[in-house]
Design an enzyme around this catalytic site. Sequence first.
Site, PDB file in Angstrom:
ATOM      1  NE  ARG A 146      -5.216   0.770   0.498  1.00  0.00           N
ATOM      2  CZ  ARG A 146      -4.648   1.026   1.709  1.00  0.00           C
ATOM      3  NH1 ARG A 146      -4.577   0.000   2.388  1.00  0.00           N
ATOM      4  NH2 ARG A 146      -3.953   1.997   1.939  1.00  0.00           N
ATOM      5  CE  LYS A 170      -2.794   0.954  -2.065  1.00  0.00           C
ATOM      6  NZ  LYS A 170      -2.723   2.426  -2.705  1.00  0.00           N
ATOM      7  CG  HIS A 239     -11.338   3.255  -3.199  1.00  0.00           C
ATOM      8  ND1 HIS A 239     -10.566   2.512  -2.757  1.00  0.00           N
ATOM      9  CD2 HIS A 239     -10.874   4.467  -3.507  1.00  0.00           C
ATOM     10  CE1 HIS A 239      -9.385   3.468  -2.232  1.00  0.00           C
ATOM     11  NE2 HIS A 239      -9.787   4.700  -2.678  1.00  0.00           N
ATOM     12  NE  ARG A 242      -8.812   2.688   1.245  1.00  0.00           N
ATOM     13  CZ  ARG A 242      -8.446   2.466   2.361  1.00  0.00           C
ATOM     14  NH1 ARG A 242      -8.946   1.530   3.303  1.00  0.00           N
ATOM     15  NH2 ARG A 242      -7.076   2.967   2.536  1.00  0.00           N
ATOM     16  CG  HIS A 265      -4.965   6.335   3.407  1.00  0.00           C
ATOM     17  ND1 HIS A 265      -6.166   7.188   3.304  1.00  0.00           N
ATOM     18  CD2 HIS A 265      -5.191   5.285   2.581  1.00  0.00           C
ATOM     19  CE1 HIS A 265      -6.927   6.809   2.041  1.00  0.00           C
ATOM     20  NE2 HIS A 265      -6.211   5.699   1.690  1.00  0.00           N
ATOM     21  CE1 TYR A 274      -0.776   7.925  12.219  1.00  0.00           C
ATOM     22  CE2 TYR A 274       1.585   8.226  13.084  1.00  0.00           C
ATOM     23  CZ  TYR A 274       0.570   7.510  13.049  1.00  0.00           C
ATOM     24  OH  TYR A 274       0.394   6.140  13.806  1.00  0.00           O
TER      25      TYR A 274
END
Length: 293
Positions: A146, A170, A239, A242, A265, A274
């Site tokens: 990012r 994040k 982005h 990305r 993410h 996941y």
Amino acid sequence: MLIESFLQYLGNEKNYSPHTVLSYENDLLQFKEFVCNKEKEFNPREIDVPVVRRWIVSLMEQGYSPLSVNRKLSSLKSFFRYLLRYSYVDKNPLKKVSGPKTNKPLPDFVKDKDMNDVLSGMEEDQTFEGRRDRAILDVFYTTGMRCAELVHLGTGDVDFNACLLKVTGKRNKQRLIPFSENLRETLLAYLEVREESGPAVEGAFFIRRDGRPLSNSTVYRIVNKRLSEIQNLSKKSPHVLRHTFATSMLNNGAELNAVKELLGHASLSSTEVYTHTTFEELKKVYHQAHPRA
């Protein structure tokens, strides 16, 4: 008072970025202004389903897109979950409210050939800005990080021997991203001219000529300028690069869960559930799949 407590909770306990907290604040104050006048005190206990639905209709009438309305509604839902959790309210009126339907657009991305043309065209510029800008674009394209992650990348976060980047994403979550020999050479070329500019302030890896760290807006302008050479590209932002990284990886055989890990993410639309992948497997997938690895 309750809104201020919620915002402090987001920043201190949830580790949300100041930019994210500000977005929540703007959304909640907008809702507060809708339900209250200057003489009336904001009381979440008085909020019911019809009030929220009228707010949604009001936003749509003001010209907000369904995507923007749903984002604002998400802020309000988070606020009421917080209030319910700490017993400021005894029921959550947002449980029965859904936002307007949205048609999710496909993400913009740069074709590999166009990206290689841009990077190759920057090779002749051996100035400080030329080498730095090429390194910035190559990092975005080769790692998918990012913009904020690149801005906060420190000199100690780059391991040239192992070809690893330590990235803080994040909510202060850290991850390791492997990078290619091509990117290693690009970064070392940038460091040659960077050292001539003197020590960096606060140990930032990407800096201005005077040693100060770059800002998000400066990085955005750099990327926007360099990508302007590509015709028929509607968006020209970090982005987009990305998205380009993720698209290139998937188009070259990488698994969705591996790409999710590399991107940092929590979830990606259209990805499968996941499953844990070890770092060595991620590194193997990366070197096999990415076109510049």
